[in-house]
Design a protein around this motif. Sequence first.
Motif, mmCIF file in Angstrom:
data_model
loop_
_atom_site.group_PDB
_atom_site.id
_atom_site.type_symbol
_atom_site.label_atom_id
_atom_site.label_comp_id
_atom_site.label_asym_id
_atom_site.label_seq_id
_atom_site.Cartn_x
_atom_site.Cartn_y
_atom_site.Cartn_z
ATOM 1 N N MET A 1 0.844 -1.175 0.000
ATOM 2 C CA MET A 1 0.000 0.000 0.000
ATOM 3 C C MET A 1 0.892 1.242 0.000
ATOM 4 N N LYS A 2 0.556 2.187 -0.882
ATOM 5 C CA LYS A 2 1.366 3.412 -0.929
ATOM 6 C C LYS A 2 1.132 4.241 0.333
ATOM 7 N N LYS A 3 2.133 5.032 0.658
ATOM 8 C CA LYS A 3 2.073 5.847 1.866
ATOM 9 C C LYS A 3 0.986 6.909 1.739
ATOM 10 N N ILE A 4 0.191 7.049 2.781
ATOM 11 C CA ILE A 4 -0.866 8.055 2.812
ATOM 12 C C ILE A 4 -0.259 9.324 3.407
ATOM 13 N N ASN A 5 -0.328 10.418 2.654
ATOM 14 C CA ASN A 5 0.305 11.647 3.130
ATOM 15 C C ASN A 5 -0.631 12.470 4.015
ATOM 16 N N THR A 6 -0.044 13.418 4.706
ATOM 17 C CA THR A 6 -0.767 14.251 5.664
ATOM 18 C C THR A 6 -1.928 14.993 5.009
ATOM 19 N N GLU A 7 -1.707 15.515 3.814
ATOM 20 C CA GLU A 7 -2.749 16.278 3.141
ATOM 21 C C GLU A 7 -3.978 15.409 2.889
ATOM 22 N N ARG A 8 -3.752 14.171 2.457
ATOM 23 C CA ARG A 8 -4.872 13.262 2.177
ATOM 24 C C ARG A 8 -5.591 12.873 3.474
ATOM 25 N N ILE A 9 -4.823 12.625 4.520
ATOM 26 C CA ILE A 9 -5.419 12.295 5.816
ATOM 27 C C ILE A 9 -6.290 13.455 6.291
ATOM 28 N N ASP A 10 -5.750 14.665 6.218
ATOM 29 C CA ASP A 10 -6.502 15.850 6.647
ATOM 30 C C ASP A 10 -7.760 16.053 5.814
ATOM 31 N N SER B 1 -10.855 5.344 15.611
ATOM 32 C CA SER B 1 -10.838 4.053 14.912
ATOM 33 C C SER B 1 -11.647 4.129 13.625
ATOM 34 N N MET B 2 -12.840 4.695 13.730
ATOM 35 C CA MET B 2 -13.697 4.825 12.555
ATOM 36 C C MET B 2 -13.033 5.714 11.507
ATOM 37 N N THR B 3 -12.410 6.790 11.952
ATOM 38 C CA THR B 3 -11.747 7.705 11.023
ATOM 39 C C THR B 3 -10.574 7.011 10.331
ATOM 40 N N LEU B 4 -9.758 6.290 11.091
ATOM 41 C CA LEU B 4 -8.640 5.550 10.490
ATOM 42 C C LEU B 4 -9.150 4.529 9.478
ATOM 43 N N TRP B 5 -10.204 3.823 9.839
ATOM 44 C CA TRP B 5 -10.810 2.845 8.933
ATOM 45 C C TRP B 5 -11.261 3.542 7.644
ATOM 46 N N PHE B 6 -11.921 4.683 7.780
ATOM 47 C CA PHE B 6 -12.424 5.416 6.624
ATOM 48 C C PHE B 6 -11.270 5.923 5.753
ATOM 49 N N GLU C 1 -8.276 4.951 0.706
ATOM 50 C CA GLU C 1 -7.029 4.830 -0.056
ATOM 51 C C GLU C 1 -6.792 3.422 -0.592
ATOM 52 N N LYS C 2 -7.172 2.434 0.159
ATOM 53 C CA LYS C 2 -6.849 1.043 -0.186
ATOM 54 C C LYS C 2 -8.008 0.319 -0.851
ATOM 55 N N GLY C 3 -9.213 0.804 -0.675
ATOM 56 C CA GLY C 3 -10.389 0.070 -1.121
ATOM 57 C C GLY C 3 -10.878 -0.772 0.041
ATOM 58 N N ASN C 4 -11.704 -1.746 -0.234
ATOM 59 C CA ASN C 4 -12.240 -2.573 0.837
ATOM 60 C C ASN C 4 -11.126 -3.256 1.610
ATOM 61 N N LEU C 5 -11.291 -3.307 2.918
ATOM 62 C CA LEU C 5 -10.299 -3.928 3.789
ATOM 63 C C LEU C 5 -10.718 -5.347 4.129
ATOM 64 N N GLU C 6 -9.721 -6.179 4.327
ATOM 65 C CA GLU C 6 -9.993 -7.522 4.821
ATOM 66 C C GLU C 6 -10.591 -7.402 6.224
ATOM 67 N N VAL C 7 -11.434 -8.347 6.577
ATOM 68 C CA VAL C 7 -11.975 -8.375 7.929
ATOM 69 C C VAL C 7 -10.847 -8.785 8.872
ATOM 70 N N ILE C 8 -10.660 -8.016 9.905
ATOM 71 C CA ILE C 8 -9.606 -8.277 10.879
ATOM 72 C C ILE C 8 -10.181 -9.197 11.948
ATOM 73 N N ASP C 9 -9.582 -10.375 12.103
ATOM 74 C CA ASP C 9 -10.127 -11.325 13.069
ATOM 75 C C ASP C 9 -9.547 -11.110 14.462
ATOM 76 N N ALA C 10 -10.214 -11.677 15.452
ATOM 77 C CA ALA C 10 -9.849 -11.480 16.859
ATOM 78 C C ALA C 10 -8.423 -11.944 17.157
ATOM 79 N N ASP C 11 -7.996 -13.060 16.559
ATOM 80 C CA ASP C 11 -6.638 -13.563 16.806
ATOM 81 C C ASP C 11 -5.584 -12.567 16.310
#
Length: 161
Positions: free
Chosen positions: A1-10, A62-67, A72-82
């Motif tokens: 995954m390419k690096k997400i820059n500050t401008e895009r995050i903001d 958490s929701m913001t980071l996910w969004f 940037e990445k598209g759909n994320l894999e489901v993160i399992d408890a383990d």
Amino acid sequence: MKKINTERIDEIAEKLNDFSLQESEALLDEFANEQPDYFKYIMRDDFELLGDDEHELLLFTSMTLWFIIKSEKGNLEVIDADTIDDLQDENWSAIENLPPLKGQEFDDYVEPIIGPYSQDELLYFVLDSFQDDEEAEYFINKESKVPLFVALKSFVDAAIA
């Protein structure tokens, strides 16, 4: 995954800040549905016991980071408890290997973890959410910063993998 820059995050974070309460609640529901194990993890009693402001900050960040990552990445894999448990353990170990937090700013304390990180700007965004100034939306006590940082970094670790 390419690096997400500050401008895009903001840019993405600002978009979320403009959401209505209903839009934010719908997005939180979507986050909970797409990442059920992580959502259960951050809804555990030990996070709720940190305090209302801390728990709200954890949910919103958490929701913001996910969004941001999903944007940037598209759909994320489901993160399992383990995976969450393993990453949390690794992150706690990294924290325990740091010199004790004594009289320094939290940002400086975790810099050895953030500096070499591939998506360091996402972690700097997390630190920005811990603002201590009077304009901050949430008041976060010093003792809550480490568990919140570990929980949020664990999500980023899993989401960018």
